[in-house]
Design a protein around this motif. Structure first.
Motif, mmCIF file in Angstrom:
data_model
loop_
_atom_site.group_PDB
_atom_site.id
_atom_site.type_symbol
_atom_site.label_atom_id
_atom_site.label_comp_id
_atom_site.label_asym_id
_atom_site.label_seq_id
_atom_site.Cartn_x
_atom_site.Cartn_y
_atom_site.Cartn_z
ATOM 1 N N ALA A 16 -2.078 -31.463 -22.745
ATOM 2 C CA ALA A 16 -1.084 -31.595 -23.824
ATOM 3 C C ALA A 16 0.117 -30.672 -23.613
ATOM 4 C CB ALA A 16 -1.755 -31.289 -25.166
ATOM 5 N N LEU A 17 -0.058 -29.638 -22.809
ATOM 6 C CA LEU A 17 1.028 -28.677 -22.599
ATOM 7 C C LEU A 17 1.872 -29.010 -21.379
ATOM 8 C CD1 LEU A 17 -1.115 -25.435 -23.109
ATOM 9 C CD2 LEU A 17 0.431 -26.470 -24.781
ATOM 10 N N LEU A 18 1.436 -30.017 -20.611
ATOM 11 C CA LEU A 18 2.069 -30.325 -19.330
ATOM 12 C C LEU A 18 2.600 -31.757 -19.326
ATOM 13 C CD1 LEU A 18 -0.732 -28.807 -17.055
ATOM 14 C CD2 LEU A 18 1.551 -27.834 -17.403
ATOM 15 N N PRO A 19 3.478 -32.069 -18.387
ATOM 16 C CA PRO A 19 3.904 -33.461 -18.252
ATOM 17 C C PRO A 19 2.701 -34.345 -17.923
ATOM 18 C CG PRO A 19 5.320 -32.002 -16.968
ATOM 19 C CD PRO A 19 4.169 -31.176 -17.451
ATOM 20 N N PRO A 20 2.830 -35.663 -18.212
ATOM 21 C CA PRO A 20 1.723 -36.569 -17.881
ATOM 22 C C PRO A 20 1.421 -36.509 -16.385
ATOM 23 C CG PRO A 20 3.528 -37.731 -18.993
ATOM 24 C CD PRO A 20 3.991 -36.342 -18.759
ATOM 25 N N ASP A 21 0.233 -36.852 -15.991
ATOM 26 C CA ASP A 21 -0.116 -36.920 -14.570
ATOM 27 C C ASP A 21 -0.146 -35.540 -13.903
ATOM 28 O OD1 ASP A 21 1.350 -38.205 -11.523
ATOM 29 O OD2 ASP A 21 -0.742 -38.285 -12.180
ATOM 30 N N SER A 22 -0.325 -34.484 -14.695
ATOM 31 C CA SER A 22 -0.407 -33.150 -14.096
ATOM 32 C C SER A 22 -1.832 -32.778 -13.717
ATOM 33 C CB SER A 22 0.125 -32.097 -15.065
ATOM 34 O OG SER A 22 1.515 -32.257 -15.284
ATOM 35 N N LEU A 23 -2.786 -33.444 -14.331
ATOM 36 C CA LEU A 23 -4.187 -33.117 -14.092
ATOM 37 C C LEU A 23 -4.952 -34.378 -13.722
ATOM 38 C CD1 LEU A 23 -4.860 -30.992 -17.351
ATOM 39 C CD2 LEU A 23 -4.132 -30.138 -15.116
ATOM 40 N N ARG A 24 -5.943 -34.221 -12.837
ATOM 41 C CA ARG A 24 -6.827 -35.365 -12.565
ATOM 42 C C ARG A 24 -8.117 -34.841 -11.932
ATOM 43 N NH1 ARG A 24 -3.069 -36.738 -7.866
ATOM 44 N NH2 ARG A 24 -4.304 -36.230 -6.023
ATOM 45 N N ASN A 25 -9.082 -35.743 -11.773
ATOM 46 C CA ASN A 25 -10.302 -35.372 -11.041
ATOM 47 C C ASN A 25 -9.959 -35.099 -9.588
ATOM 48 O OD1 ASN A 25 -12.290 -35.431 -12.971
ATOM 49 N ND2 ASN A 25 -12.624 -37.644 -12.759
ATOM 50 N N PRO A 26 -10.551 -34.038 -9.002
ATOM 51 C CA PRO A 26 -10.225 -33.748 -7.604
ATOM 52 C C PRO A 26 -10.875 -34.750 -6.658
ATOM 53 C CG PRO A 26 -11.856 -32.190 -8.425
ATOM 54 C CD PRO A 26 -11.447 -33.023 -9.585
ATOM 55 N N GLU A 27 -10.113 -35.243 -5.681
ATOM 56 C CA GLU A 27 -10.699 -36.046 -4.621
ATOM 57 C C GLU A 27 -11.608 -35.168 -3.769
ATOM 58 O OE1 GLU A 27 -7.642 -36.110 -5.535
ATOM 59 O OE2 GLU A 27 -6.918 -38.149 -5.703
ATOM 60 N N GLY A 42 -16.904 -28.900 -8.368
ATOM 61 C CA GLY A 42 -16.186 -29.822 -9.269
ATOM 62 C C GLY A 42 -14.985 -29.129 -9.857
ATOM 63 N N GLY A 43 -14.632 -29.510 -11.058
ATOM 64 C CA GLY A 43 -13.489 -28.889 -11.717
ATOM 65 C C GLY A 43 -12.405 -29.915 -11.963
ATOM 66 N N VAL A 44 -11.234 -29.432 -12.324
ATOM 67 C CA VAL A 44 -10.108 -30.319 -12.544
ATOM 68 C C VAL A 44 -8.977 -29.902 -11.611
ATOM 69 C CG1 VAL A 44 -9.125 -28.889 -14.412
ATOM 70 C CG2 VAL A 44 -8.551 -31.311 -14.275
ATOM 71 N N LEU A 45 -8.313 -30.894 -11.055
ATOM 72 C CA LEU A 45 -7.203 -30.646 -10.136
ATOM 73 C C LEU A 45 -5.897 -30.596 -10.923
ATOM 74 C CD1 LEU A 45 -6.232 -30.482 -7.131
ATOM 75 C CD2 LEU A 45 -5.963 -32.977 -7.241
ATOM 76 N N ALA A 46 -5.150 -29.513 -10.761
ATOM 77 C CA ALA A 46 -3.860 -29.373 -11.441
ATOM 78 C C ALA A 46 -2.753 -29.432 -10.395
ATOM 79 C CB ALA A 46 -3.799 -28.055 -12.208
ATOM 80 N N LEU A 47 -1.692 -30.170 -10.698
ATOM 81 C CA LEU A 47 -0.615 -30.406 -9.742
ATOM 82 C C LEU A 47 0.738 -30.098 -10.382
ATOM 83 C CD1 LEU A 47 -2.318 -33.712 -8.801
ATOM 84 C CD2 LEU A 47 -1.878 -31.958 -7.088
ATOM 85 N N PRO A 48 1.027 -28.819 -10.577
ATOM 86 C CA PRO A 48 2.299 -28.452 -11.217
ATOM 87 C C PRO A 48 3.494 -28.759 -10.326
ATOM 88 C CG PRO A 48 1.197 -26.495 -10.356
ATOM 89 C CD PRO A 48 0.240 -27.644 -10.162
ATOM 90 N N ARG A 49 4.632 -28.980 -10.952
ATOM 91 C CA ARG A 49 5.862 -29.278 -10.218
ATOM 92 C C ARG A 49 6.855 -28.114 -10.234
ATOM 93 N NH1 ARG A 49 4.265 -34.104 -12.316
ATOM 94 N NH2 ARG A 49 4.422 -35.948 -10.950
ATOM 95 N N SER A 50 6.547 -27.099 -11.037
ATOM 96 C CA SER A 50 7.497 -25.982 -11.162
ATOM 97 C C SER A 50 6.737 -24.699 -11.467
ATOM 98 C CB SER A 50 8.465 -26.261 -12.315
ATOM 99 O OG SER A 50 7.757 -26.153 -13.540
ATOM 100 N N VAL A 51 7.435 -23.584 -11.274
ATOM 101 C CA VAL A 51 6.804 -22.304 -11.566
ATOM 102 C C VAL A 51 6.496 -22.182 -13.059
ATOM 103 C CG1 VAL A 51 9.012 -21.048 -11.791
ATOM 104 C CG2 VAL A 51 6.957 -19.814 -11.181
ATOM 105 N N ASP A 52 7.303 -22.810 -13.897
ATOM 106 C CA ASP A 52 7.015 -22.753 -15.333
ATOM 107 C C ASP A 52 5.720 -23.484 -15.663
ATOM 108 O OD1 ASP A 52 10.538 -22.902 -16.029
ATOM 109 O OD2 ASP A 52 9.207 -21.158 -16.018
ATOM 110 N N GLU A 53 5.483 -24.594 -14.976
ATOM 111 C CA GLU A 53 4.224 -25.307 -15.201
ATOM 112 C C GLU A 53 3.037 -24.490 -14.687
ATOM 113 O OE1 GLU A 53 4.317 -29.400 -13.843
ATOM 114 O OE2 GLU A 53 6.277 -29.743 -14.792
#
Lengths: 471, 471
Positions: A16-27, A42-53
């Motif tokens: 909810a705090l990030l743009p859509p498509d920032s998190l997904r299941n890790p391949e 396991g865990g969740v994969l986070a894919l930030p696009r900026s230092v603020d994210e």
């Protein structure tokens, strides 16, 4: 230590705090590493696009006590990128932060985001008529943030230094989400503690590197490369000293190769042409990078003549074409693949004070000989004192019949390394693989200081737990 | 913060733990510094002979909460070696720990105790046929422990780096007396956090450096030195790039000199011969250190020809003898003395990203011009982006009539430096002199991390209180 998990509620709150498509299941590839020793739980994969994210992610993990595994190219060799077991961490991949923020040929600085692939940083420099000299086998996949977190080395350390030496400044997100804007481009700056070098080589246990300002260099106008036969490692050291007296810092690579490497290459890659009819027991692959003033002087022929006179070499070939030069390097760079095909029992990435290397090779070989029939392949960056001293089963046999010896062999080799004032991890780092080695060989006062600093900067212990220190 | 004093009882207790003659009243020179800005209040002078004695002293001070001022050669320029005011610290001089513990030409390592005078480290290397390249004006008095604590720079940083780049390992006594045995001789060692670089440049606020392992280099076989006239700073930067393309790392010094330096030299040292009839507005003193392969090629004549064609230079002299070379360097090295005789209002040791230097010089000069009649002398290590941008009264007037402007002028210059992404202290460090600057210009997240680390390693705050941070 008990960690919170990146469970569905946490993931939803973070999403909810990030743009859509920032998190997904890790391949699966985010949960595996090349030597198959660690498997992520396991865990969740986070894919930030900026230092603020990145900052938002870290702040949220910090508040919740959820562990974070910073993820670069995944090419690390000590399990620093994998959190095994039951933990459900946030796997924080920087791959979407892959911009070259700026490049300046006049001041010789490039600013790259942490997710830039190393080969792309090299290419950006090249397009600007400059050289970014960090060069290693995995450069097509490794990312610069990971290279800095592990203080990667590679082939050109002799001349240009390792990642640490190439970095002028960092942008870092701390465990609590604060951003340190440290992207200095200055070569001289004595205004406080050297926190940059605390972060470099910290393997993701103190913060997340999101961008770096890096040094560029003049591109050598030409190279000269030679494959030389030396009577023994002692002579190789003498040859390096002679080369430096003649050519100064132009000497950019100096690799020692034992005949066993050439034997394994013969076995595994019979079509790869080798430079000598008879396999020399010890050989050196060396390269010089020439500025204009040194071009066309056949400096390696001159060096070869002098070295022959002093009996530092007995035979040799200077590459007479770019093709031959590439062939020489191809041989050297294929040794790890040949080793993998033969199958090692225990591989070591050690460094020794250079003048002690001949004695170390002797004693290390003896230590391995105590395990009947095992073979040693000794090769590496002699100029930096960094040798790969890898142990293999007897000829024709399979490593799986000897895997029970892995731990004993490793300790035997590392004990000799330690006795010689060396390091059990010259390049690859500690990760999770060498936590025990660090506890065994590390200076106790240094380890105490490390823990104190870790506890200060990451009091909740969420940064890559299990790497560097046991939990 | 309240500190205990090294009062008579404390001194007697400490003396009982040490050999006789370990403690005495400090002579005035231990309480003074060269620019007369700080005066020590008193205290007791401790003169340990070994790391174990340093450990005893630190342990005792730590237990009692007595502050410690580590003391090298006393040549620091930012008051890091002086604790003014009422405090009665232990002034911990390393002068008796002045042994060269070992030197090895083959592996290019020298291990020196912290009290070794820099010139003696250079001499020991020279006697072994090697070069220890750290070179600065105060080298006959400065001690290597102090050079490392302040990350000293000097004339050869362009080629060889500063003290930080020259150090392989440290022996350090921590504030509580524990000894970190970190005297590694390895060039590659990725086994934990880089605590070495935390200590280097920490200016005695985190621990006491007692010995260091340092890099040695091949001695250049010959030098070529040239004094060149450039049209402007922009051209000087282009000249440096050209020099590097031609000669690679052989370029070992590259100094920018404004005509005001030559004017002050004329005034203060009229007998010092200058290379040009008419004082050039901008000139460059550059030097190359040649390995064998480059000797006898008149590389600077060749460079000069190319630079002339590209209009990067308009005139120049290549030194034709060692005497002329020494004369050129004598001029450059005498500039600080000339400045002192003329008398500056405010002196600055700044660094700027190299490509921004021309614009900085312009804007900085404008900022000073706002103070009517003040003159700027701009000179320094252009290759590192490090300029001394010093401000003087109008011609014929005395600095004492303008000393009330010192603070305003300093802030004006440093504000421009900061605007250009530069550093308010390229070489000299923070000490006590620039604590306010660090608070003003330092990144807040970095400062917070520094304080946290300081509080962790020195919880009682006894290490050089008042340096680096305000109390």
């Amino acid at each position: 230590m008990n960690y919170s998990a990146a469970d569905p509620k946490f993931v939803a709150d973070l999403a909810a705090l990030l743009p859509p498509d920032s998190l997904r299941n890790p391949e699966p590839r985010y949960l595996e590493e090349s030597r198959g020793r660690f498997l992520g739980g396991g865990g969740v994969l986070a894919l930030p696009r900026s230092v603020d994210e990145v900052s938002i992610i870290m702040r949220t993990c910090h508040a919740a006590g959820v562990p974070v595994v910073p993820y670069g190219g995944g090419t690390g060799l000590v399990g620093g990128q994998i959190m095994p077991g039951h933990a459900q961490p946030v796997i924080l991949s920087l791959e979407r932060m892959s911009a070259i923020r700026s490049i300046n040929g006049a001041s010789n600085v490039i600013v790259a985001e942490a997710g830039c692939i190393l080969a792309d940083v090299q290419a950006a420099a090249d397009a600007e008529g400059r050289l970014f000299p960090l060069s290693l086998a995995a450069q097509g996949t490794a990312r610069i943030g990971g290279n800095l977190s592990t203080n990667a080395g590679g082939l050109n350390v002799l001349r240009y230094g390792n990642a640490r030496d190439l970095c002028l400044g960092l942008e870092v997100v701390l465990p609590n989400g604060e951003i340190w804007h440290g992207l200095s481009e200055l070569r001289k700056d004595n205004t406080g503690y050297d926190l940059k070098n605390l972060m470099i080589g910290a393997e993701g246990t103190l913060g997340v590197i999101t961008a770096a300002s890096l040094k560029l260099f003049s591109k050598p106008v030409a190279h000269e490369t030679a494959f030389l036969v030396v009577p023994d490692p002692e002579a190789a050291i003498g040859l390096l000293a002679l080369a430096r007296a003649q050519l100064g810092e132009a000497v950019s690579a100096f690799e020692l190769i034992h005949s066993r490497s050439l034997e394994f290459l013969s076995e595994a890659f019979p079509d790869l042409r080798q430079p000598f009819e008879e396999r020399p027991e010890w050989s050196v692959l060396m390269e010089v990078g020439l500025s204009k003033a040194l071009v066309g002087q056949d400096v390696l022929e001159v060096l070869f003549g002098e070295a022959l006179e002093r009996e530092l070499v007995t035979d040799g070939v200077v590459a007479s074409s770019e093709g031959q030069r590439q062939a020489f390097w191809s041989l050297r760079e294929t040794i790890p693949a040949a080793n993998k095909i033969v199958g090692s029992i225990s591989s070591h990435d050690v460094s020794i004070p250079i003048e002690r290397i001949p004695a170390f090779i002797e004693k290390g070989t003896q230590a391995v000989a105590a395990f009947e029939g095992l073979r040693v392949n000794c090769f590496g960056h002699l100029g930096d004192g960094n040798l790969h001293f890898n142990v293999f089963p007897p000829a024709g046999e399979n490593k799986s019949d000897y895997s029970h010896l892995q731990s004993e062999v490793k300790v035997a080799v590392h004990d000799v390394v330690h006795e010689f004032g060396g390091s059990f991890s010259a390049e690859h780092g500690v990760g999770r693989l060498k936590v025990d080695d660090l506890a065994r060989y590390g200076d106790p006062v240094k380890l105490a200081m490390m823990r104190a600093i870790k506890n200060t900067i990451d009091p909740k212990g969420i940064m890559n737990p299990g790497a560097m220190f046991s939990n």
